[in-house]
Design a protein around this motif. Structure first.
Motif: not given
Length: 484
Positions: A322-326, A340-344
């Motif tokens: 969540d802290v990164a712009a992937v 931003p979710n658990a799966q990613h």
């Protein structure tokens, strides 16, 4: 002196945060780095990782709170663990400043590689009364507190004689129509209905649940027809769904709702319980680093999960979650980035660990690319909705898919079995509707027992005219209510 002086001469992989990304990076690297003569260090203010998709079920009494967290020390045996917060990072000098959780003196921690995995925090707005009267659904402590609050208000309302105060106690408001908000309000409504049926002084019809969503639809992760079905399902359970509506004020637990976008008054009422689930934002600690930050406050990274600046990738610096712009290479992300979710987060952590280890040997790095498999949500016992690879499910099939997916996704076999055991037991025993009170005042009973004895109540000077007191009878002392 820093509490890690015994490892100062070993190359350190510093992992900032022990959530999804931090836990899996450490699990994947701890043995390899240790065998190579280094050390993996995880810094987090909490001694555990929280599996956040289970928080609604923790709040509703189908999962034991401790089973929804993964203790670091039990599973990260070859990792150096520091309970504290990284307050700043100077990558040029390869040092981070750590503030111990117990309030001790800050200290510097050198590192070779750094993994920024600080996650996210609840996103709020400057609404009057929200900070004083609201609660989030982001931590295990919040889930337990919400559970106790709902059950306590139900019990208090059952002996309340003032109709207005009774209705206030039995009104529960959830702000936010995403997955977290929908799962929270449905699980709590399921539990509250069970608790009300167990209390003969209450009628289930007295319960009032209100969902407030500023947008024109709920659950953007599912299809429009599914979203509409969810609204119908909620309303069939007497849950009020207020779309295009925003919370304007919550001062003194008085909810003031306005229509969007014209901001006219929609409703006003009192409610003792206000739960905020309206989104998250990147942990603001990243602003105290020398890493590039995007306009939304996230660390900029490349597809290989290395932190990337104006002149390319920054060596020995990584970020995910969540802290990164992937970048979302599948093209399905919002504005080109992974949601931003658990799966990613879980999958990015595994890719990051592999790339970090490969970088030690100058091997090619692999870009992160994962197509979202869909979404699953549980709405209480045998109820739910799911969109799995384009296949829409609702009702009990979706509920089973929800439990199947998250049961498998829960980190570590030990924790999986604990959660599955909770589900199995609840199928036969039902929800646990026991509230644990005074958790915020654990010494209250001891202080009352150890304090000065209560003074006896003053004897009444008035005597009954037709039954004069017997002078030979001993005086009878009044006992305070609740005394034993």
């Amino acid at each position: 002196m820093a509490p890690t002086s015994q490892f100062l001469d070993r190359p350190r992989v510093l992992v900032v945060g022990g959530g999804y990304v931090g836990l899996y990076v450490a699990l994947r690297l701890q043995k390899k780095i240790a065998n190579a003569g280094g050390i993996v260090t995880v810094v987090d203010p909490l001694p555990y990782m929280t599996y956040q998709p289970f928080l609604p079920e923790v709040a509703a009494g189908t999962i034991e709170a401790r089973h929804a967290v993964v203790p670091h020390r039990k599973h990260l045996r070859q990792t150096e663990l520091i309970q504290g917060s990284v307050t700043s990072i100077d990558h040029k000098s390869r040092t981070a400043v750590v503030a111990p959780a117990d309030g001790g003196e800050h200290f510097e921690l050198p590192y070779f590689d750094v993994v920024v995995a600080a996650g996210s925090i609840t996103r709020t707005f400057p609404i009057k009364g929200l900070a004083e009267n609201g609660i989030g659904m982001k931590t295990i402590e919040e889930a337990v507190a919400v559970r106790n609050q709902v059950l306590d208000r139900i019990e208090a309302a059952s002996i309340e004689t003032d109709p207005a105060m009774r209705q206030r106690a039995l009104t529960f408001v959830v702000v936010g129509g995403g997955f977290a908000g929908i799962e929270t309000i449905t699980e709590l409504e399921d539990m509250a209905r069970t608790a009300a049926k167990q209390n003969p002084r209450l009628n289930v019809a007295e319960l009032r649940f209100v969902l407030v969503e500023a947008m024109g639809r709920i659950m953007p992760e599912v299809t429009q027809p599914q979203s509409e079905w969810v609204i119908e399902h909620l309303r069939s359970r007497n849950i009020e769904v207020l779309l295009n509506t925003s919370l304007a004020s919550a001062v003194d637990n008085h909810m003031s709702l306005i229509n969007m976008p014209d901001k006219t008054v929609a409703q006003e009422f009192d409610a003792d319980t206000l739960i905020w689930t309206a989104g998250v934002q990147a942990n603001p600690m990243v602003r105290s680093t020398d890493f590039p930050i995007d306009p939304r406050g996230r660390v900029q990274v490349g597809a290989d999960l290395r932190i990337t600046g104006e002149f390319g990738a920054i060596q020995n610096a990584w970020a995910a979650g969540d802290v990164a712009a992937v970048p979302d290479l599948t093209g399905g992300g919002v504005a080109g980035f992974c949601v931003p979710n658990a799966q990613h987060a879980l999958r990015q952590a595994k890719r990051l660990a592999s790339n970090l280890w490969a970088s030690r040997f100058d091997k090619p790095l692999t870009d992160y690319k994962h197509k979202n498999l869909g979404a699953v949500a549980g709405f209480g016992e045998w109820k739910g909705v799911a969109n799995i690879m384009g296949v829409g499910l609702k009702g009990w099939p979706a509920w089973l898919a929800h439990r199947g997916y998250h049961g498998l996704a829960m980190p570590t076999f030990e924790r999986k079995w604990r959660v599955i055991s909770d589900w199995f037991i609840s199928m036969f025993t039902g929800r646990d509707t026991t509230a644990l009170l005074d958790l915020d005042r654990p010494r209250a009973a001891f202080r009352a027992a150890a304090g000065p004895a209560p003074k006896p109540a003053a004897k009444s000077a008035a005597k009954s005219a037709d039954a004069p007191a017997d002078a030979s009878a001993p005086a009878k002392e009044e006992v305070p209510v609740g005394a034993k």
